[in-house]
Design an enzyme around this catalytic site. Structure first.
Site, PDB file in Angstrom:
ATOM      1  N   HIS A   1      36.896   7.135  42.267  1.00 46.24           N
ATOM      2  CA  HIS A   1      37.658   6.554  41.087  1.00 46.24           C
ATOM      3  C   HIS A   1      36.901   5.981  39.949  1.00 46.24           C
ATOM      4  O   HIS A   1      36.959   5.271  39.136  1.00 46.24           O
ATOM      5  CB  HIS A   1      38.546   5.417  41.561  1.00 46.24           C
ATOM      6  CG  HIS A   1      39.640   5.611  42.702  1.00 46.24           C
ATOM      7  ND1 HIS A   1      40.472   4.845  43.095  1.00 46.24           N
ATOM      8  CD2 HIS A   1      39.948   6.906  43.201  1.00 46.24           C
ATOM      9  CE1 HIS A   1      41.046   5.239  44.098  1.00 46.24           C
ATOM     10  NE2 HIS A   1      40.678   6.674  44.000  1.00 46.24           N
TER      11      HIS A   1
ATOM     12  N   HIS B   1      45.251  16.385  47.648  1.00 47.96           N
ATOM     13  CA  HIS B   1      46.117  15.996  46.604  1.00 47.96           C
ATOM     14  C   HIS B   1      45.627  16.657  45.282  1.00 47.96           C
ATOM     15  O   HIS B   1      44.248  16.421  45.081  1.00 47.96           O
ATOM     16  CB  HIS B   1      46.376  14.645  46.286  1.00 47.96           C
ATOM     17  CG  HIS B   1      45.473  13.348  46.144  1.00 47.96           C
ATOM     18  ND1 HIS B   1      44.912  13.413  44.861  1.00 47.96           N
ATOM     19  CD2 HIS B   1      44.478  12.874  47.230  1.00 47.96           C
ATOM     20  CE1 HIS B   1      43.721  12.466  45.088  1.00 47.96           C
ATOM     21  NE2 HIS B   1      43.788  12.037  46.413  1.00 47.96           N
TER      22      HIS B   1
ATOM     23  N   ASP C   1      37.375  13.276  45.047  1.00 53.16           N
ATOM     24  CA  ASP C   1      38.683  12.801  45.400  1.00 53.16           C
ATOM     25  C   ASP C   1      39.972  13.167  44.250  1.00 53.16           C
ATOM     26  O   ASP C   1      39.936  12.669  43.075  1.00 53.16           O
ATOM     27  CB  ASP C   1      38.677  11.044  45.139  1.00 53.16           C
ATOM     28  CG  ASP C   1      40.190  10.514  45.300  1.00 53.16           C
ATOM     29  OD1 ASP C   1      40.768  10.975  46.140  1.00 53.16           O
ATOM     30  OD2 ASP C   1      40.265   9.344  45.194  1.00 53.16           O
TER      31      ASP C   1
ATOM     32  N   GLU D   1      49.246  11.263  44.673  1.00 55.49           N
ATOM     33  CA  GLU D   1      48.675  10.657  45.497  1.00 55.49           C
ATOM     34  C   GLU D   1      48.236   9.341  45.013  1.00 55.49           C
ATOM     35  O   GLU D   1      48.334   8.204  45.659  1.00 55.49           O
ATOM     36  CB  GLU D   1      47.491  11.223  46.417  1.00 55.49           C
ATOM     37  CG  GLU D   1      47.352  10.725  47.677  1.00 55.49           C
ATOM     38  CD  GLU D   1      46.011   9.692  47.631  1.00 55.49           C
ATOM     39  OE1 GLU D   1      45.770   8.772  48.345  1.00 55.49           O
ATOM     40  OE2 GLU D   1      45.461   9.591  46.427  1.00 55.49           O
ATOM     41  N   GLU D   2      47.390   9.343  43.935  1.00 52.51           N
ATOM     42  CA  GLU D   2      46.744   8.290  43.332  1.00 52.51           C
ATOM     43  C   GLU D   2      47.641   6.922  42.876  1.00 52.51           C
ATOM     44  O   GLU D   2      47.429   5.908  43.181  1.00 52.51           O
ATOM     45  CB  GLU D   2      45.758   8.592  42.264  1.00 52.51           C
ATOM     46  CG  GLU D   2      44.594   9.482  42.817  1.00 52.51           C
ATOM     47  CD  GLU D   2      43.710   8.879  43.791  1.00 52.51           C
ATOM     48  OE1 GLU D   2      44.059   7.803  44.321  1.00 52.51           O
ATOM     49  OE2 GLU D   2      42.684   9.673  43.815  1.00 52.51           O
TER      50      GLU D   2
ATOM     51  N   ASP E   1      41.247  14.234  52.315  1.00 49.77           N
ATOM     52  CA  ASP E   1      41.153  13.301  51.059  1.00 49.77           C
ATOM     53  C   ASP E   1      40.040  12.284  51.525  1.00 49.77           C
ATOM     54  O   ASP E   1      40.466  11.117  51.257  1.00 49.77           O
ATOM     55  CB  ASP E   1      42.593  12.789  51.026  1.00 49.77           C
ATOM     56  CG  ASP E   1      42.644  11.964  49.711  1.00 49.77           C
ATOM     57  OD1 ASP E   1      41.638  12.015  48.921  1.00 49.77           O
ATOM     58  OD2 ASP E   1      43.548  10.900  49.703  1.00 49.77           O
TER      59      ASP E   1
HETATM   60 ZN   LIG Z   1      42.383  10.925  47.302  1.00 48.82          ZN
END
Ligand SMILES: [Zn+2]
Length: 461
Positions: A417, A273, A285, A319-320, A347
């Site tokens: 994140h 993503h 990520d 995606e998030e 991912d």
């Molecule tokens: Zn991800």
């Protein structure tokens, strides 16, 4: 056994041996290119440094779309295009403050959270789970900030499983607490690492519930707050955030293809993503998955591989916080009647690859396992049934086998994140090995398939 069958048998085995030798040479070539003249690392540097964090709906996400389109076009694949996707547009705002007894804590507002509409001051009640919350009820919760402090289970070897056992605090913690009159929520960051960086991530509100703000505390601050509450249960905390949700925006999945030479109407899709959270640089990520996917297509073109099926690299948007890119991709595939041989996703970070898991039939998993001898020399050992990926998951209803690249996961949630998900925390060689593993699996699926595509089976029945 007569002489004729012996001869036939030996011809069969020499063909098989020859095919295996060809395959291992092909895979060796793929690895050599990824490790000696790879583009994955420089592409990741560019995505992280020239574009940076890129949350859906942000100007940076739009920049990422142009970045990806330009890069894919520079490789002169058969086709590069944008697929429109509607995305949510949440912004963090410029106020992000929380603390207790006047001491500031390191926080990140959770994606989707409402603003606190100014400074909230309240007592804190620490809990571990929703059952405990229900037991305490309105009498103990009303007017307070609920502090979810369930930590990762250190006994679980898979950090993904530890994450899975804690993530409901982040996703539904605010709605559950709001039912009992809480005014805000603190959630312990979803990580083993005891540092001062809080980890964001998405949260949602149940229909008809009073929306209260929800923020993640760094693991260090969660531990500090928990200790403090033992001796000072009436400690006064404060919370002040000004995040907000704006109108949805137009964005895109970015797609590139090499046409199949024998069955171009059947597709192998693979991707990661393009969006990330708005903190750090989205390096693991999912910058890693983005460059793994681009690199796989680039390498297969560089070795002049003529795929049987169409090879399609998809860089999914959103995606998030919505997965609208994945949902849109599957809806378009269904509408067009596209047949997918398989969908693969990277991912899970740019760490050293360990193998692949597949969400598919026993027969398909066995087929993947039959390739282990070819991939074992590259230290790939995981070939089992399991998780595919969030972006490709919507293809499941079309019976597409879903395959996830499995890098080592011990350090993934250290950075996930948070501000530390930056280029500097990705290791060049590990990233390159991931790209080569991904390309090799795509090559093997293209060459041998995964049994009859389920969509075709269904048509025949
Ligand atoms: Zn991800």
């Amino acid at each position: 056994m007569n002489k004729a069958s012996l001869i036939l048998l030996s011809i069969f085995f020499s063909f098989t041996a020859l095919a295996q030798k060809e395959d291992s040479l092909q895979i060796k070539t793929i690895y050599n290119i990824a490790l000696e003249e790879g583009h994955a690392y420089k592409n990741l540097r560019s995505l992280c440094k020239d574009v940076g964090a890129r949350l859906s709906g942000s100007p940076e996400a739009e920049k990422a779309v142009s970045w990806a389109k330009n890069l894919l076009e520079s490789y002169q694949f058969d086709k590069v295009w944008l697929m429109p996707v509607k995305v949510p547009h949440w912004i963090r705002g410029d106020i992000e403050q929380a603390g207790v007894n006047g001491t500031a804590m390191s926080i990140k507002t959770l994606g989707g959270s409402v603003s606190s509409n100014g400074r909230i001051e309240a007592n804190v009640i620490e809990i571990q789970n929703f059952e405990e919350l229900a037991t305490l009820g309105e009498a103990k919760v009303k007017g307070k900030i609920v502090f979810y402090n369930r930590a990762f289970d250190r006994k679980l070897i898979s950090t993904g499983n530890a994450y899975g056992a804690c993530v409901n605090q982040r996703w539904s913690g605010a709605s559950k607490a709001s039912v009992y009159g809480a005014v805000g929520v603190f959630v312990r960051s979803l990580s083993h690492l005891k540092d001062k960086h809080a980890h964001t991530g998405s949260m949602g509100y149940e229909e008809g519930i009073q929306k209260i703000p929800s923020v993640a505390l760094s693991v260090q601050d969660a531990d500090m707050l928990s200790e403090l509450l033992k001796t000072q249960p009436n400690a006064m905390a404060y919370l002040n955030v000004n995040s907000q949700t704006l109108a949805d925006k137009d964005s895109y999945n970015v797609i590139a293809e090499i046409k199949g030479s024998i069955e171009p109407d059947k597709i192998i899709t693979f991707g990661g993503h393009l969006d990330s959270w708005d903190v750090g640089e989205g390096a693991h990520d999912d910058g890693a998955g983005v460059v793994h996917s681009i690199e796989a297509l680039r390498i297969l073109k560089a070795i002049a591989y003529q795929p049987r099926y169409t090879l399609r690299c998809v860089l999914f948007m959103n995606e998030e916080n919505g997965n609208n890119g994945g949902k849109t991709y599957a809806a378009v595939a269904k509408e067009k009647g596209e047949v997918h041989i398989a969908a693969l996703e990277s991912d899970a970070g740019g760490f050293v690859p360990r193998g692949f898991t597949m969400d598919g039939t026993e027969e398909q998993v066995k087929q993947m396992q039959s390739w282990e001898p070819l991939l074992e020399p590259y230290n790939l050992h995981i070939f089992k049934k399991g998780w595919g990926g969030v972006d490709i998951k919507p293809l499941k209803s079309q019976n597409v086998p879903l395959i996830g690249l499995r890098p080592d996961d011990q350090r993934y949630f250290d950075h996930h994140h948070s501000d530390t998900d930056v280029f500097e925390n990705v290791h060049q060689r590990e990233l390159e090995l991931g790209a080569a593993s991904f390309a090799s699996m795509i090559f093997l699926i293209d060459k041998y398939g995964l049994g009859t595509p389920p969509q075709l089976k269904m048509e025949k029945e």
